[in-house]
Structures are given as structure tokens and as C-alpha cells.
Design an enzyme around this catalytic site. Structure first.
Site, PDB file in Angstrom:
ATOM      1  N   ASP A  17      46.698  49.146  93.164  1.00 58.97           N
ATOM      2  CA  ASP A  17      45.323  49.612  93.400  1.00 58.97           C
ATOM      3  C   ASP A  17      44.642  50.132  92.146  1.00 58.97           C
ATOM      4  O   ASP A  17      43.801  51.040  92.199  1.00 58.97           O
ATOM      5  CB  ASP A  17      45.298  50.703  94.503  1.00 58.97           C
ATOM      6  CG  ASP A  17      45.907  50.211  95.794  1.00 58.97           C
ATOM      7  OD1 ASP A  17      45.775  49.005  96.082  1.00 58.97           O
ATOM      8  OD2 ASP A  17      46.515  51.020  96.506  1.00 58.97           O
ATOM      9  N   LYS A  49      42.470  45.856  89.981  1.00 60.11           N
ATOM     10  CA  LYS A  49      42.703  44.504  89.455  1.00 60.11           C
ATOM     11  C   LYS A  49      41.629  43.535  89.926  1.00 60.11           C
ATOM     12  O   LYS A  49      41.120  42.719  89.149  1.00 60.11           O
ATOM     13  CB  LYS A  49      44.090  43.999  89.908  1.00 60.11           C
ATOM     14  CG  LYS A  49      45.240  44.842  89.387  1.00 60.11           C
ATOM     15  CD  LYS A  49      46.573  44.425  89.972  1.00 60.11           C
ATOM     16  CE  LYS A  49      46.740  44.730  91.423  1.00 60.11           C
ATOM     17  NZ  LYS A  49      46.848  46.166  91.762  1.00 60.11           N
ATOM     18  N   ALA A  65      48.731  43.034  99.382  1.00 62.93           N
ATOM     19  CA  ALA A  65      47.694  43.337  98.385  1.00 62.93           C
ATOM     20  C   ALA A  65      46.331  43.495  99.055  1.00 62.93           C
ATOM     21  O   ALA A  65      46.058  42.884 100.085  1.00 62.93           O
ATOM     22  CB  ALA A  65      47.619  42.204  97.364  1.00 62.93           C
ATOM     23  N   GLY A  66      45.499  44.333  98.467  1.00 63.33           N
ATOM     24  CA  GLY A  66      44.107  44.444  98.896  1.00 63.33           C
ATOM     25  C   GLY A  66      43.276  44.629  97.640  1.00 63.33           C
ATOM     26  O   GLY A  66      43.356  45.670  96.996  1.00 63.33           O
ATOM     27  N   HIS A  67      42.563  43.600  97.251  1.00 58.33           N
ATOM     28  CA  HIS A  67      41.793  43.634  96.003  1.00 58.33           C
ATOM     29  C   HIS A  67      40.298  43.694  96.329  1.00 58.33           C
ATOM     30  O   HIS A  67      39.761  42.788  96.972  1.00 58.33           O
ATOM     31  CB  HIS A  67      42.125  42.416  95.136  1.00 58.33           C
ATOM     32  CG  HIS A  67      43.552  42.400  94.673  1.00 58.33           C
ATOM     33  ND1 HIS A  67      44.086  41.414  93.898  1.00 58.33           N
ATOM     34  CD2 HIS A  67      44.562  43.295  94.881  1.00 58.33           C
ATOM     35  CE1 HIS A  67      45.353  41.690  93.643  1.00 58.33           C
ATOM     36  NE2 HIS A  67      45.662  42.823  94.239  1.00 58.33           N
ATOM     37  N   GLN A 114      50.027  44.277  93.455  1.00 56.15           N
ATOM     38  CA  GLN A 114      50.808  45.515  93.361  1.00 56.15           C
ATOM     39  C   GLN A 114      50.727  46.061  91.916  1.00 56.15           C
ATOM     40  O   GLN A 114      49.769  45.785  91.229  1.00 56.15           O
ATOM     41  CB  GLN A 114      52.276  45.307  93.789  1.00 56.15           C
ATOM     42  CG  GLN A 114      52.460  45.060  95.275  1.00 56.15           C
ATOM     43  CD  GLN A 114      52.062  43.669  95.734  1.00 56.15           C
ATOM     44  OE1 GLN A 114      52.592  42.682  95.252  1.00 56.15           O
ATOM     45  NE2 GLN A 114      51.162  43.571  96.677  1.00 56.15           N
TER      46      GLN A 114
HETATM   47  P1  GDP Z   1      43.383  46.503  93.311  1.00 59.07           P
HETATM   48  O1  GDP Z   1      44.348  46.396  94.442  1.00 59.07           O
HETATM   49  O2  GDP Z   1      44.062  46.779  92.014  1.00 59.07           O
HETATM   50  O3  GDP Z   1      42.436  45.347  93.218  1.00 59.07           O
HETATM   51  O4  GDP Z   1      42.510  47.809  93.620  1.00 59.07           O
HETATM   52  P2  GDP Z   1      41.871  48.217  95.058  1.00 59.07           P
HETATM   53  O5  GDP Z   1      40.723  47.327  95.345  1.00 59.07           O
HETATM   54  O6  GDP Z   1      42.932  48.332  96.089  1.00 59.07           O
HETATM   55  O7  GDP Z   1      41.431  49.706  94.759  1.00 59.07           O
HETATM   56  C1  GDP Z   1      40.539  50.014  93.730  1.00 59.07           C
HETATM   57  C2  GDP Z   1      39.325  50.734  94.336  1.00 59.07           C
HETATM   58  O8  GDP Z   1      38.582  51.351  93.306  1.00 59.07           O
HETATM   59  C3  GDP Z   1      38.355  49.787  95.029  1.00 59.07           C
HETATM   60  O9  GDP Z   1      37.752  50.452  96.094  1.00 59.07           O
HETATM   61  C4  GDP Z   1      37.332  49.475  93.933  1.00 59.07           C
HETATM   62  O10 GDP Z   1      36.050  49.142  94.459  1.00 59.07           O
HETATM   63  C5  GDP Z   1      37.273  50.792  93.216  1.00 59.07           C
HETATM   64  N1  GDP Z   1      36.987  50.732  91.773  1.00 59.07           N
HETATM   65  C6  GDP Z   1      37.368  49.805  90.858  1.00 59.07           C
HETATM   66  N2  GDP Z   1      36.970  50.186  89.620  1.00 59.07           N
HETATM   67  C7  GDP Z   1      36.344  51.376  89.756  1.00 59.07           C
HETATM   68  C8  GDP Z   1      35.742  52.295  88.837  1.00 59.07           C
HETATM   69  O11 GDP Z   1      35.727  52.099  87.626  1.00 59.07           O
HETATM   70  N3  GDP Z   1      35.188  53.427  89.363  1.00 59.07           N
HETATM   71  C9  GDP Z   1      35.221  53.695  90.702  1.00 59.07           C
HETATM   72  N4  GDP Z   1      34.665  54.822  91.116  1.00 59.07           N
HETATM   73  N5  GDP Z   1      35.764  52.862  91.595  1.00 59.07           N
HETATM   74  C10 GDP Z   1      36.342  51.722  91.124  1.00 59.07           C
HETATM   75  P1  IMO Z   2      47.540  45.865  95.431  1.00 56.18           P
HETATM   76  O1  IMO Z   2      47.720  44.436  94.995  1.00 56.18           O
HETATM   77  C1  IMO Z   2      49.427  49.662  96.493  1.00 56.18           C
HETATM   78  C2  IMO Z   2      53.348  49.497  98.449  1.00 56.18           C
HETATM   79  C3  IMO Z   2      53.415  49.929  99.889  1.00 56.18           C
HETATM   80  C4  IMO Z   2      54.832  50.456  99.949  1.00 56.18           C
HETATM   81  C5  IMO Z   2      55.588  49.488  99.046  1.00 56.18           C
HETATM   82  C6  IMO Z   2      56.266  48.347  99.779  1.00 56.18           C
HETATM   83  O2  IMO Z   2      46.384  46.091  96.317  1.00 56.18           O
HETATM   84  O3  IMO Z   2      47.607  46.799  94.267  1.00 56.18           O
HETATM   85  P2  IMO Z   2      55.459  46.161 101.034  1.00 56.18           P
HETATM   86  O4  IMO Z   2      54.383  45.948 102.062  1.00 56.18           O
HETATM   87  O5  IMO Z   2      55.280  45.370  99.799  1.00 56.18           O
HETATM   88  O6  IMO Z   2      56.828  46.024 101.639  1.00 56.18           O
HETATM   89  O7  IMO Z   2      55.334  47.716 100.641  1.00 56.18           O
HETATM   90  O8  IMO Z   2      54.625  48.959  98.153  1.00 56.18           O
HETATM   91  N1  IMO Z   2      52.347  48.422  98.171  1.00 56.18           N
HETATM   92  C7  IMO Z   2      51.183  48.640  97.545  1.00 56.18           C
HETATM   93  N2  IMO Z   2      50.623  49.782  97.103  1.00 56.18           N
HETATM   94  N3  IMO Z   2      48.802  48.473  96.278  1.00 56.18           N
HETATM   95  C8  IMO Z   2      49.370  47.317  96.691  1.00 56.18           C
HETATM   96  O9  IMO Z   2      48.843  46.114  96.385  1.00 56.18           O
HETATM   97  C9  IMO Z   2      50.589  47.372  97.395  1.00 56.18           C
HETATM   98  N4  IMO Z   2      51.403  46.446  97.948  1.00 56.18           N
HETATM   99  C10 IMO Z   2      52.470  47.106  98.411  1.00 56.18           C
HETATM  100  O10 IMO Z   2      52.475  50.927 100.167  1.00 56.18           O
HETATM  101  O11 IMO Z   2      54.899  51.732  99.380  1.00 56.18           O
HETATM  102 MG    MG Z   3      44.734  47.266  96.297  1.00 54.05          MG
END
Ligand code: GDP
Ligand code: IMO
Ligand code: MG
Length: 423
Positions: free
Chosen positions: A14, A17, A40-42, A224
Site C-alpha cells: 500500500d 504503487k 492487492a488493491g491499487h 504487496q
Molecule cells: P498500492 O497498493 O501500493 O497501490 O497503494 P493503495 O492504493 O493500497 O494505498 C495507497 C493510498 O494512498 C490510496 O488511497 C491512494 O489514493 C493514496 N495515495 C497515493 N499517493 C498519495 C499521496 O501522495 N498523498 C496522499 N494523501 N494519498 C496518496
Molecule cells: P498491495 O499490492 C498490504 C498482507 C495481508 C496479510 C498478509 C498475507 O495493495 O500493496 P495474503 O492475502 O497475501 O495471504 O495476506 O499480507 N497483504 C497486503 N498488505 N497491501 C497488499 O497489497 C497486501 N497483500 C497482502 O494483509 O497481512
Molecule cells: Mg494496496
């Protein structure tokens, strides 16, 4: 020789990415996912809208750009179909730009059932899995029992599926029963295969290498974070794939000498979701302020993320493992609210002070040594280049660069696509 560039997370996931891949995608011909799956949740934000991707690469919103799901990914057709549907509803065309590796492994309903049963049986010691079936699917892959995407075209696919499901049902007997409507899950699963069959399957190792040989520019998108890597993360509180640069080689079929830029992303602080060690965690008012200001709630599960300060021993470790050539800092704007910010510079454990990680973070009592930095306590909304950041923010970044030995080439100041300082 044309090389493949890599973007990956240096912490526990998170890091932002999705946002950075979406921004950079414009400069590439192909974006490819190499590991992970619907855990994953991007998140991407542009034109006032927010999109969350789970399996589909974050280059999908850039017209003309090819997106590849590599062999190292595990795919749940049901989640995937839902993603496709929401793209269609948002008016994006993608059918001829989304290619799937025949060798990617399939998550079947009993993988999710096994994930849930195994976690429930662990009680307090649970990993905190996203329960998407990731662990059991990778276990079947390495255990040589798995089903692959290419198999769905085989005439005996139903038999292969049935054999695997039967194995799973036997295995499930070792766990206490949990509630799970398998019949409904299976029905949805088989229905969702139709949408998969309409897409293009490729031998992605040939596809990627041919593209590189033709001079195409490719960006590999990690899922991740490195601290969740199955070999080097905080085992057993990890995911089940290699999330580090080495995973690009096995997850796409490219040779090590083909790796080009490695862009490592870190938040300006640190988060983790699920169980496991987190030395710089602030399980207090500071952590709560970070969570609230950073909206630190999981993109996949909605769970509150644990928050703490940025951790330099941890980052040094993952920079080393990945061969990071440049850094990207996200969410620096979240620190705007603090008078004082901190960073862990060393760890104390077993009577020593060190910047190295212990063998087993779970069994070692690690005390972080924190260094304080002056906050800037002002908005960054109008800042367009790094040199215009408040002095205290520049000082913070410079100090990290000095400690980590790698420059920051991008600083993200907000979730939106354009909120990025590129030097
Ligand atoms: P990922 O899994 O690495 O793609 O990250 P996630 O999407 O799970 O979590 C990142 C969160 O931070 C999302 O809600 C993005 O919209 C937000 N985000 C990304 N870059 C920034 C930043 O520079 N500032 C703020 N405030 N939020 C950001
Ligand atoms: P992105 O791509 C944050 C964490 C889970 C748990 C551990 C194992 O959005 O960064 P799993 O479902 O893989 O068996 O879970 O890994 N986890 C993540 N934490 N971002 C993720 O993906 C994750 N994918 C898995 O919370 O602790
Ligand atoms: Mg994420």
C-alpha cells in the site's frame, strides 16, 4: 539491450504503487504484473474519479498501452470478471490491450475456503490474510497440483478441476468447519470463466522478451511490499510470493541482466495491515492521526491499517534486496499536520545497536531508535517542484537520501495523478 523497469513497494504494501504506475505508464508501451493476485488493491485517482485495481495492471487507463498479467500472478476469475465489468461501466475499452499468461495459476473456490479455514484455526496467531485464497493457490503451484489459465481450454478441464477440489475437501477435514457456500461460489466461478475465454492468452515469457527485443518499453508493477516477501519478509507474517525484483525474473520470464531501473516506493511514514512485527509502529495517538490524515484503510478489505514512523533499517534492507536505483516517496502531505516527525534510524535487540534486521523479527524484541525532525506544518497543495517544498520537508528528504544512499526521483503530495514532484 532494452531492459525492463520495475516499480515495487519497499514496506508492507500500500505504498501507492498504483498511483505511480499510472503516472509513469504514459512513458511505456507495456505494463506487466509479475506476482500476487487479488490480495492487492491499487488505487488510482484522476479526472476527479477513483479506481481500485486488484489483478489488472495499473496501466489499463492509458489508451493504447498493453497490459500483461504474467505467469507469476494468481488469478481469481470471479474477482477478475468484476474488475472487467467495472472498467466497462466506467467506459474504458481494454479487450485488445489486456493479455493473460497461460501459465498464471487459477484460484478456485476451495482455495479461498482453505485460506479461511486455516486462518480461523490459527486463532490469535492468524496472519491476517486478505482471505483471497493466495496462500493455498501458491502452495498448489509449488506442490505441483495447481491449475493454470491455459488449462481452462483443455477438453478435460472439468476433470482437472474436480480432482483438485476433491483433494481440497480431504485437506479441509483437518480444520474445524467454517461457513462457506461452496455451491454458490462454484457456480459463480464457472460462469466467470466465459469472460476469461474472451480475452487473449499468451505465452508471456515469449511475448515480453520479443517485445524487449523490438525495443518496446516495459514497466513491471509489483504488488504487496518487500517486507511481505515469502523469503525475506517478516515470516510467517508474509504473503506467498516473491515480491522483490527477483520475482520479475520468475514472474515474467526475463533474465536478470534484463532488469533496468528499479523504482522503490516508500510512504513518508509506514503502515501495515494484518498481523506481524512492525518495529516503528505507533499504537497511540500519533498512529491514529496518521491513519486519519492518510485515510489508512485497506483498498481490498477495508481494514484499518496499523501506522508508524518511517523505518530506515527496514528500508536499507529492502533497497539491498531489490537493487533499488531510485526512490519515490508518497504521502508526504500526510505529515503536514505534525509539529515534529520521526524516523527509526537503528534497532536495539540482543544487547546491540544495529541497522540490520534480526533473523526472526517475530521472536526478537526489537526496539527502534527514533530521530526527530522538524515538521513543516503547512499545506503542500501548491508545491509543483521539490525545490519549492518547505525547508523542513526538503531537509527530511535530504537526510533520508544520505542515510539510504539512493536519491528520491519522485515525491508524491496527494492521491491524484498530477500531484507528483518529478525532478
Ligand atoms: P498500492 O497498493 O501500493 O497501490 O497503494 P493503495 O492504493 O493500497 O494505498 C495507497 C493510498 O494512498 C490510496 O488511497 C491512494 O489514493 C493514496 N495515495 C497515493 N499517493 C498519495 C499521496 O501522495 N498523498 C496522499 N494523501 N494519498 C496518496
Ligand atoms: P498491495 O499490492 C498490504 C498482507 C495481508 C496479510 C498478509 C498475507 O495493495 O500493496 P495474503 O492475502 O497475501 O495471504 O495476506 O499480507 N497483504 C497486503 N498488505 N497491501 C497488499 O497489497 C497486501 N497483500 C497482502 O494483509 O497481512
Ligand atoms: Mg494496496
Amino acid at each position: 539491450m532494452q531492459k525492463i523497469d520495475v516499480i515495487l513497494g519497499l514496506q508492507w504494501g500500500d505504498e501507492g504503487k498504483g498511483k505511480i504506475v499510472d503516472y509513469l505508464a504514459e512513458q511505456y508501451d507495456i505494463v506487466a504484473r509479475f506476482q500476487g493476485g487479488p490480495n492487492a488493491g491499487h488505487t488510482l485517482k484522476f479526472d476527479g474519479k477513483k479506481y481500485v485495481l486488484h489483478t489488472i495492471p495499473s496501466g489499463i487507463f492509458r489508451s493504447g498501452l498493453i497490459n500483461v498479467i504474467g505467469n507469476g500472478v494468481v488469478l481469481d476469475p470471479v474477482v477478475f470478471q468484476r474488475e472487467l465489468q467495472s472498467l466497462r461501466e466506467s467506459g474504458f475499452e481494454f479487450e485488445d490491450r489486456l493479455l493473460l499468461s497461460r501459465k498464471a495459476h487459477l484460484i478456485i473456490p476451495t482455495h479461498r475456503l482453505l485460506d479461511a479455514a486455516s486462518e480461523a484455526a490459527k486463532g490469535k496467531a492468524k496472519i491476517g490474510s486478505t482471505l483471497k485464497g493466495i496462500g493455498p493457490t501458491y502452495m498448489d503451484k509449488t506442490g505441483r497440483n495447481g491449475l493454470r489459465l491455459g488449462d481452462i481450454l483443455a477438453p478435460n478441464f472439468k476433470d482437472l478441476y474436480h480432482a483438485l477440489k476433491t483433494k481440497h475437501l480431504e485437506l479441509l477435514k483437518i480444520y474445524p468447519a467454517i461457513e462457506f457456500d461452496l455451491d454458490a461460489a462454484e457456480k459463480a466461478w464457472f460462469e466467470s470463466l466465459d469472460s476469461l475465454r474472451q480475452l487473449t492468452f499468451v505465452d508471456s515469457e515469449y511475448y515480453i522478451n520479443d517485445a524487449l527485443n523490438k525495443g518496446k518499453k516495459i514497466l513491471a508493477e509489483g504488488a504487496q511490499g518487500s517486507m511481505l516477501d515469502v523469503d525475506f519478509g517478516t515470516y510467517p507474517f508474509v504473503t506467498s510470493s516473491n515480491t522483490i525484483t527477483a520475482g520479475v525474473c520468475t514472474g515474467l520470464g526475463v533474465a536478470p541482466q534484463r532488469i533496468g531501473r528499479v523504482i522503490g516506493i516508500t510512504k513518508a511514514y509506514c503502515t501495515r495491515v494484518g498481523g506481524g512485527p512492525f518495529p516503528s509502529e505507533q499504537d497511540n495517538n500519533i498512529g491514529e492521526r496518521l491513519r486519519e490524515e492518510g485515510q489508512e484503510f485497506g483498498s481490498t478489505t477495508g481494514r484499518a491499517r496499523r501506522c508508524g514512523w518511517i523505518d530506515l533499517p527496514q528500508l536499507k534492507y529492502t533497497i539491498l534486496l531489490n537493487g533499488v536505483t531510485e526512490l519515490c516517496m508518497t504521502k508526504i502531505d500526510v505529515l503536514n499536520i505534525f509539529e515534529e516527525i520521526q524516523a527509526a534510524t537503528h534497532y536495539q535487540y540482543d544487547g546491540q545497536t544495529t541497522d540490520r534486521l534480526p533473523f526472526d523479527m517475530c521472536q526478537t524484541d526489537v526496539h527502534p531508535i527514533l530521530k526527530s525532525f522538524k515538521g513543516w506544518h503547512s499545506s503542500l497543495a501548491d508545491v509543483r517542484k521539490r525545490a519549492d517544498l518547505p525547508q523542513a520537508a526538503q531537509q527530511f528528504i535530504l537526510e533520508l537520501e544520505k542515510e539510504l544512499g539512493v536519491p528520491f526521483s519522485m515525491i508524491s503530495t496527494g492521491p491524484e495523478r498530477e500531484k507528483l514532484l518529478v525532478d
